[in-house]
Write an enzyme that holds these catalytic residues in place. Structure first.
Site, PDB file in Angstrom:
ATOM      1  N   GLY A   1       9.469   0.675  64.350  1.00  0.00           N
ATOM      2  CA  GLY A   1      10.901   1.174  63.424  1.00  0.00           C
ATOM      3  C   GLY A   1      10.545   1.683  62.429  1.00  0.00           C
TER       4      GLY A   1
ATOM      5  N   GLY B   1      10.683   0.553  54.575  1.00  0.00           N
ATOM      6  CA  GLY B   1       9.286   0.356  55.125  1.00  0.00           C
ATOM      7  C   GLY B   1       8.941   0.799  56.667  1.00  0.00           C
ATOM      8  N   THR B   2       7.852   0.545  57.239  1.00  0.00           N
ATOM      9  CA  THR B   2       7.568   0.685  58.542  1.00  0.00           C
ATOM     10  C   THR B   2       7.435  -0.481  59.082  1.00  0.00           C
ATOM     11  OG1 THR B   2       6.597   2.907  57.793  1.00  0.00           O
ATOM     12  CG2 THR B   2       6.128   2.159  60.142  1.00  0.00           C
TER      13      THR B   2
ATOM     14  N   LYS C   1       5.868  -5.786  58.879  1.00  0.00           N
ATOM     15  CA  LYS C   1       6.758  -4.873  58.068  1.00  0.00           C
ATOM     16  C   LYS C   1       5.668  -4.280  56.977  1.00  0.00           C
ATOM     17  CE  LYS C   1      10.892  -3.787  55.593  1.00  0.00           C
ATOM     18  NZ  LYS C   1      12.227  -4.556  55.111  1.00  0.00           N
TER      19      LYS C   1
ATOM     20  N   ASP D   1      22.467  -4.975  53.074  1.00  0.00           N
ATOM     21  CA  ASP D   1      22.159  -3.725  54.028  1.00  0.00           C
ATOM     22  C   ASP D   1      22.632  -4.084  55.551  1.00  0.00           C
ATOM     23  OD1 ASP D   1      21.640  -1.225  54.459  1.00  0.00           O
ATOM     24  OD2 ASP D   1      19.528  -1.842  54.783  1.00  0.00           O
TER      25      ASP D   1
END
Length: 749
Positions: free
Chosen positions: A427, A432-433, A448, A545
């Site tokens: 993702g 971030g990744t 993450k 979020d």
């Protein structure tokens, strides 16, 4: 640098010289091999096989057509394969031995139960430049009612030989017997040169007595020690071709190349190349070229053989310690060392030892500095990212190790993600990744890698890690720990395998499997998780979020994730002044205008999630009409115009079969989407309402008279209570909120 590291380094030093020597040997070997390959400008390789001159892959690269090789792709493997003659696969060519290894066909003759021949082939090998080697091949016959002849010419005269194999039943044959004549017969070929060979397989009784386990006779020539018998071969021998070693020669009447030194035997090059006539077919009509003693290389190339430097070669040198080797053309001599040579040798040895010592010490010093610098950098990042603060906070939680965040090392996470390989990415987001990783205890985790964080917020970041690691709720992704040795902190979460709610809503193949009961269950579980964060956690947390891509599914159990934008709420505060963060389409309009973050901001975002579950539409889409680009506004307009069921998702006929529950969820979503935060319910109230709707679906007898009216009356009462508290009117507050809603212009005008 620790002791083990130093020890391993010094242990590896002696191997440095070995590696250098091997490298030099390989370079020399490669250079020698290049000397005996093709003509300049010609390809010298097809697949894995070297093609030395006089053979070649094109007209200008071979001596004559007798040495033409075709490079074709094999149909079964797709790899380039050299083909000689019509269909002979080449596996090796030797210039020094004048040998070529080819795959020759297996002869076979098969019968059916009626005694009729159903399959037969008698391969022949008739290439003028090739003679089958008698010393390096065998003739083999397989079968229990079998014999075969090998016919050809030996040294110019007719030649024929045979081999017979007989057995009565399968039990007579064992793998241990080899080719002893029972099931398999093997014989040597004559030592001479065999040409124009043909194999003719036969059967004594058409295999009638052994048909059940041996319907065929097989016969073939094969390279020595390359074939091992198995009893299973009597039922079916799978090989179609087997390797055969053949000798090759040059015809005396072969066309000459202009570069050739000797017009009589023009194939031989210069530089001590020796011509050797070869008696074939009773006369010396063919010949071979060889390098003279003390020379090596390819004698057929125009440049001929090259001198061998015996003093550098691997062979024995018969010089004493007081002598040194001197190379001469074709040989070497040993000479006595003069006294003046010894000091020079000592100087050379001293310089060499000094150079090696300097190389080793400088390499060791470089490695020490590099490792020390890396350790200092890790320590700097650890302190910069709040590692000391986190250690201090975790030290007071040792009595509850199950909920204590673990501090991972960078080495552990690099190993878990295969050095953050692209294939482990599961993702990417605004914060971030996320990588999929495997810990040594076989746990699967999500790692993450955040984007750069504000160093002034380090203490708050550490507080959030501590608080989140203590959360143990079935519908919230568990934070296992973090790594602070890198420039950007890494967070380690439990891995949730079934993807995000967004994927299941908006991807057609997954959406049709998302039943209404599942949708309602996911909504209720996500609401319960957010309610826990707002009111039951030790320190209240605002997610900030909330959206479907941050709700993960574990076999359709909802798990709220991604707390990269979350904020901790001090006990004495209700709202926080902070820079606006979130995702367009889910942002609370009140928060957008005032920068005041409250728990009701999550409620608004969750309302958008409910609408997505109802409609299967994205929160923002520029492909829709302008008035429909914002899903929240489009939903409220549709509800006001009594067109809700025109936009409800069609999977499973949800609009008709679950009308009461759909209407109930829509009313909850409408309350959540109120522009004024005070008019919105709390997440706890939303969770209670959704759980009530969920139970109503499971137990429809709970309100037999009119479950819709009873439940919606309760929901409307909640709306009315909130309106009365704010001095408004229930009848128009929800619909009027559309008029007061913040309108974002997506048209680009």
């Amino acid at each position: 640098m620790d002791a083990n590291y130093k020890l391993s380094f010094f242990r590896s030093v002696p191997y440095l010289f070995t590696v250098i020597c091997i490298f030099i040997a390989i370079v020399k070997s490669t250079a020698a091999d290049d000397d005996q390959l093709a003509l300049p400008g010609c390809r010298s390789r097809c697949g894995d096989v070297d093609i030395p001159y006089p053979f070649g892959l094109s007209e200008d690269c071979y001596l004559n057509r007798n040495f033409s090789i075709r490079c074709e792709n094999d149909n079964s493997t797709g790899r380039p394969t050299p083909i000689y003659g019509r269909n002979l696969v080449v596996t090796n060519i030797s210039v020094q031995l004048h040998e070529i290894t080819i795959n020759w066909f297996v002869a076979r003759k098969c019968f059916n139960e009626s005694g009729h021949q159903v399959r037969s082939n008698t391969p022949s090998l008739n290439v003028s430049t090739l003679t089958v080697s008698g010393s390096k091949n065998n003739f083999v016959v397989l079968g229990c009612d079998s014999y075969a002849f090998l016919n050809g010419f030996e040294n110019g005269t007719n030649y024929s030989m045979g081999c017979m194999s007989i057995c009565n039943n399968r039990r007579d044959v064992t793998d241990d017997d080899g080719c002893s004549g029972i099931g398999c017969c093997q014989t040597d070929l004559p030592k001479g040169r065999l040409k124009r060979l043909t194999i003719n397989p036969k059967s004594f009784n058409r295999h009638q007595s052994v048909m059940s386990f041996n319907p065929c006779t097989y016969a073939f020539v094969v390279k020595r020690n390359h074939f091992k018998f198995s009893r299973a071969f009597l039922d079916d021998f799978p090989e179609k071709q087997l390797p055969v070693v053949a000798d090759w020669t040059i015809q005396k009447d072969a066309p000459c190349r202009t570069e050739a030194r000797n017009e009589s035997f023009c194939a031989c090059g210069g530089n001590n190349t020796v011509f050797e006539p070869t008696a074939v077919d009773g006369s010396e009509t063919q010949y071979q070229c060889r390098c003279a003693e003390g020379y090596d290389g390819n004698p057929y190339l125009p440049t001929g053989c090259k001198e061998t430097n015996e003093c550098l070669g691997p062979g024995p040198i018969n010089c004493t310690k007081s002598q040194y080797c001197e190379n001469i053309p074709g040989a070497y001599i040993c000479k006595e060392r003069s006294r003046s040579q010894f000091p020079l040798i000592k100087i050379c040895i001293g310089v060499a030892i000094g150079f090696i010592a300097l190389f080793i010490s400088s390499s060791w010093f470089y490695l020490v500095l590099k490792k020390r610098k890396l350790m200092q950098l890790k320590e700097k990042f650890f302190q910069q990212n709040g590692g000391l603060i986190l250690k201090q906070k975790l030290s007071g939680q040792e009595d509850n190790s199950s909920s204590t965040a673990k501090i991972f090392t960078e080495k552990e996470l690099i190993k878990a993600t295969n050095n953050y390989d692209e294939t482990t990415i599961i993702g990417r987001g605004g914060f971030g990744t996320v990588y999929k990783g495997f810990l040594p205890d076989n746990r699967i985790v999500a790692i993450k890698k955040s984007k750069l964080i504000d160093q002034n917020q380090t203490e708050q970041f550490i507080n959030e890690v501590v608080v989140l690691s203590q959360i143990n709720h079935k519908n919230i992704v568990k934070l296992l720990g973090c790594c602070l040795e890198t420039q950007v902190p890494l967070l380690v979460y439990e891995f949730v395998p079934n993807g995000t709610l967004s994927e299941h809503i908006h991807e057609r193949e997954k959406s049709i499997k998302l039943s209404w009961e599942t949708r309602l269950g996911i909504a209720a579980e996500a609401a319960e998780a957010l309610a826990y964060l707002h009111s039951a956690a030790s320190t209240p947390i605002i997610h900030r979020d909330v959206k479907p891509s941050n709700i993960l599914l574990d076999n359709f159990t909802a798990k709220v994730s991604d707390f990269g934008a979350s904020k901790l709420v001090p006990q004495d505060q209700v709202e926080l002044a902070t820079m606006v963060q979130g995702t367009l389409g889910y942002l609370d309009p009140e928060y957008l205008h005032t920068n005041q973050l409250t728990e009701k901001s999550d409620v608004y975002s969750f309302g958008v999630v409910l609408v997505e579950l109802l409609t299967a539409k994205k929160a923002i889409s520029f492909d829709r009409l302008e008035e429909e680009r914002s899903l929240a506004m489009h939903f409220l307009c549709s509800l006001k115009r009594d067109r809700l069921f025109e936009i409800v998702v069609v999977e499973g006929d949800i609009a008709n079969n679950y009308k009461e529950q759909v209407m109930g969820v829509a009313m909850i979503a409408k309350m959540c989407l109120s522009v004024n935060g005070e008019d919105r319910p709390s997440m706890k109230e939303v969770a209670v309402e959704l759980e009530g709707l969920r139970k109503m679906g499971k137990h429809p007898w709970a309100n037999e008279d009119d479950p819709l009216i009873d439940h919606l009356e309760e929901t409307e009462y909640l709306i009315a209570r909130k309106d009365n508290d704010s001095g408004g009117s229930n009848a128009n507050s929800a619909y009027d909120s559309i008029r007061d809603h913040v309108l974002l212009d997506f048209s680009g005008r």
